[in-house]
Design a protein around this motif. Structure first.
Motif, mmCIF file in Angstrom:
data_model
loop_
_atom_site.group_PDB
_atom_site.id
_atom_site.type_symbol
_atom_site.label_atom_id
_atom_site.label_comp_id
_atom_site.label_asym_id
_atom_site.label_seq_id
_atom_site.Cartn_x
_atom_site.Cartn_y
_atom_site.Cartn_z
ATOM 1 N N PRO A 48 46.343 32.806 51.935
ATOM 2 C CA PRO A 48 47.073 34.068 51.739
ATOM 3 C C PRO A 48 47.364 34.377 50.274
ATOM 4 C CG PRO A 48 48.036 32.807 53.534
ATOM 5 C CD PRO A 48 47.008 31.936 52.891
ATOM 6 N N SER A 49 47.599 33.351 49.465
ATOM 7 C CA SER A 49 47.874 33.608 48.047
ATOM 8 C C SER A 49 46.621 34.129 47.336
ATOM 9 C CB SER A 49 48.392 32.348 47.362
ATOM 10 O OG SER A 49 47.404 31.341 47.374
ATOM 11 N N ILE A 50 45.448 33.618 47.709
ATOM 12 C CA ILE A 50 44.195 34.093 47.105
ATOM 13 C C ILE A 50 43.939 35.533 47.520
ATOM 14 C CG2 ILE A 50 41.686 33.760 47.084
ATOM 15 C CD1 ILE A 50 43.052 31.649 45.491
ATOM 16 N N GLN A 64 43.853 41.283 46.076
ATOM 17 C CA GLN A 64 44.305 42.662 46.314
ATOM 18 C C GLN A 64 45.008 43.221 45.075
ATOM 19 O OE1 GLN A 64 43.383 44.304 48.954
ATOM 20 N NE2 GLN A 64 44.336 46.155 48.164
ATOM 21 N N THR A 65 45.802 42.392 44.399
ATOM 22 C CA THR A 65 46.481 42.827 43.177
ATOM 23 C C THR A 65 45.473 43.201 42.094
ATOM 24 O OG1 THR A 65 48.316 41.343 43.693
ATOM 25 C CG2 THR A 65 48.178 42.137 41.441
ATOM 26 N N GLU A 66 44.446 42.385 41.924
ATOM 27 C CA GLU A 66 43.419 42.671 40.921
ATOM 28 C C GLU A 66 42.645 43.945 41.266
ATOM 29 O OE1 GLU A 66 42.931 41.183 37.977
ATOM 30 O OE2 GLU A 66 44.673 39.942 38.432
ATOM 31 N N LEU A 67 42.342 44.148 42.547
ATOM 32 C CA LEU A 67 41.635 45.368 42.952
ATOM 33 C C LEU A 67 42.488 46.605 42.704
ATOM 34 C CD1 LEU A 67 39.881 44.191 46.234
ATOM 35 C CD2 LEU A 67 38.832 44.660 44.028
ATOM 36 N N GLU A 68 43.793 46.502 42.944
ATOM 37 C CA GLU A 68 44.687 47.640 42.679
ATOM 38 C C GLU A 68 44.755 47.953 41.191
ATOM 39 O OE1 GLU A 68 48.368 46.513 44.490
ATOM 40 O OE2 GLU A 68 47.634 46.902 46.527
ATOM 41 N N LYS A 69 44.768 46.915 40.345
ATOM 42 C CA LYS A 69 44.769 47.150 38.898
ATOM 43 C C LYS A 69 43.486 47.850 38.464
ATOM 44 C CE LYS A 69 45.846 42.983 37.255
ATOM 45 N NZ LYS A 69 46.226 41.905 36.319
#
Length: 106
Positions: free
Chosen positions: A58-60, A65-70
């Motif tokens: 889940p952390s990966i 998802q955070t990197e894709l949003e950035k």
């Protein structure tokens, strides 16, 4: 005589000999470690179908998802925008001032 045969022997020893083997054409792995390696590669290939991560934690997934949003914010993505499609460009015709053909008379 001895000197020339020694030089010829040294030249023969310096010549590299390269042997290659096509491992993909090998019918079956004889070594059990090699067979385990091939089995794991085949298993990984089945799990990674579709371009997804294999057994992500889940952390990966959250970090991905955070990197894709950035990246979406940086390159103009957002909800409903397909970032994999080639961008479409629209160029409007510039408005030009009309040129009077008759010069003003003084």
């Amino acid at each position: 005589m001895i000197g020339s045969s020694l030089v010829a022997g040294l030249r023969a020893a310096r010549t590299p000999v390269v042997f290659t083997r096509n491992l993909a054409a090998a019918p079956k792995a004889v070594d059990p470690i090699q067979q385990l390696f091939l089995d794991k590669i085949r298993e990984y290939k089945q799990k990674s179908s579709g371009g997804k991560l294999v057994d992500p934690s889940p952390s990966i997934q959250k970090e991905l998802q955070t990197e894709l949003e950035k990246l979406e914010k940086q390159y103009g993505g957002g909800p409903g925008v397909d970032m994999t499609a080639f961008p479409s460009f629209k160029f409007d015709e510039p408005k030009l001032d009309p040129i009077n053909e008759q010069a003003p008379t003084n």
